[in-house]
Design a protein around this motif. Structure first.
Motif, PDB file in Angstrom:
ATOM      1  N   GLU A   9       1.038  -1.256   0.363  1.00 47.38           N
ATOM      2  CA  GLU A   9      -0.119  -0.317  -0.318  1.00 47.38           C
ATOM      3  C   GLU A   9       0.568   0.874  -0.091  1.00 47.38           C
ATOM      4  O   GLU A   9       0.708   2.410  -0.275  1.00 47.38           O
ATOM      5  N   ARG A  10       1.830   0.986   0.426  1.00 45.85           N
ATOM      6  CA  ARG A  10       3.292   2.199   0.715  1.00 45.85           C
ATOM      7  C   ARG A  10       4.168   1.937   0.065  1.00 45.85           C
ATOM      8  O   ARG A  10       4.961   2.677  -0.487  1.00 45.85           O
ATOM      9  N   GLU A  37      12.900   0.639   0.517  1.00 54.18           N
ATOM     10  CA  GLU A  37      12.231   1.810   0.851  1.00 54.18           C
ATOM     11  C   GLU A  37      12.375   3.532  -0.292  1.00 54.18           C
ATOM     12  O   GLU A  37      12.908   3.960  -0.820  1.00 54.18           O
ATOM     13  N   SER A  83       8.526   5.924   4.528  1.00 46.49           N
ATOM     14  CA  SER A  83       7.022   5.008   3.902  1.00 46.49           C
ATOM     15  C   SER A  83       6.916   3.936   4.480  1.00 46.49           C
ATOM     16  O   SER A  83       5.815   3.415   4.402  1.00 46.49           O
ATOM     17  N   ALA A 132       5.721   4.675   8.516  1.00 42.27           N
ATOM     18  CA  ALA A 132       4.306   4.844   7.677  1.00 42.27           C
ATOM     19  C   ALA A 132       3.508   3.446   7.477  1.00 42.27           C
ATOM     20  O   ALA A 132       2.448   3.031   8.165  1.00 42.27           O
ATOM     21  N   ALA A 133       4.205   2.004   6.406  1.00 41.78           N
ATOM     22  CA  ALA A 133       3.698   1.130   6.572  1.00 41.78           C
ATOM     23  C   ALA A 133       3.328   0.601   7.098  1.00 41.78           C
ATOM     24  O   ALA A 133       2.582  -0.303   7.957  1.00 41.78           O
TER      25      ALA A 133
END
Length: 235
Positions: A176-177, A199, A204, A207-208
């Motif tokens: 999703e990220r 990454e 990111s 956040a994932a």
């Protein structure tokens, strides 16, 4: 020995007396000015683009001036021309040019510098204006790409009683990220999984992993690997 030195000084004095500084100096200055003007490309400031690199600017200016000096030294002497060609064979350039356009500009600099050294300042002026217009047109059609951000490699590790389900959960939240999974290793005896990920942007991955709340994961941590192959562990 004294006679040889005196003869050397006499020859230098005779050469300086025969040399017309008022004729040679404008040629050298014109070559340096042309090299500076074409290498800087000042119209790039109006186009809000970066100027060429400093080392390339200096190389082009020096090359234009060197071509003028060499042409002035050769003059009409065919023997000097062959001698300088032979000496030039010993020169080796260790740094390669990444952009083929830089090599083409260097050839233009040599030609304009030779025109200045020969005394054809009118021809050099017309050639300079033509090259400036040509470079301006090429810069208008040339789109500079934005520098790509360096992707960070990380090693993600965790413990879980259900390694297959934990791997599926991690792959889903990472996808999703846009965090790419490069490899996966499962240790069923130690109930531990390890993912090597890439990454795309800083933050990111964190956040994932914030979306893994409620998943059966323990000891979730990741290790950032820098270009020197040292690891910085984060939890």
């Amino acid at each position: 020995m004294d006679a040889s030195f005196s003869a050397l000084f006499e020859g230098a004095k005779a050469e300086l007396s025969a040399l017309s500084v008022t004729a040679i100096l404008p040629r050298m200055l014109a070559a340096a000015l042309i090299g500076t003007l074409l290498s800087l490309r000042p119209w790039r400031l109006l186009m809000k683009r970066a100027l060429p690199k400093a080392d390339m600017i200096q190389a082009q200016v020096l090359l234009c001036a060197a071509a003028a000096v060499i042409t002035a030294v050769i003059g009409d002497s065919l023997a000097k021309a062959f001698g300088l060609v032979g000496l030039g064979g010993f020169v080796r350039f260790r740094s390669g040019l990444k952009d083929p356009r830089d090599a083409a500009i260097l050839f233009l600099m040599i030609g304009l510098g030779m025109a200045c050294g020969h005394g054809s300042l009118g021809l050099a002026s017309v050639g300079t204006v033509f090259v400036m217009v040509l470079l301006f047109v090429l810069d208008c059609f040339n789109r500079e790409e934005a520098p790509a951000t360096a992707k960070q490699r990380l090693v993600l590790s965790a413990q879980s009683d259900d390694l297959v389900g934990a791997e599926a959960t991690l792959r889903r939240v990472l996808g999703e990220r846009n965090v790419m999974v490069k490899s996966c290793a499962l240790d069923f005896d130690g109930r531990r999984l390890e993912l090597e990920v890439e990454e795309p942007e800083p933050g990111s991955l964190a956040a994932a992993l914030g979306r893994t709340e409620g998943a059966a994961l323990r000891g979730l941590r990741w290790t950032a690997v820098n270009p020197r192959s040292t690891r910085e562990e984060r939890v």
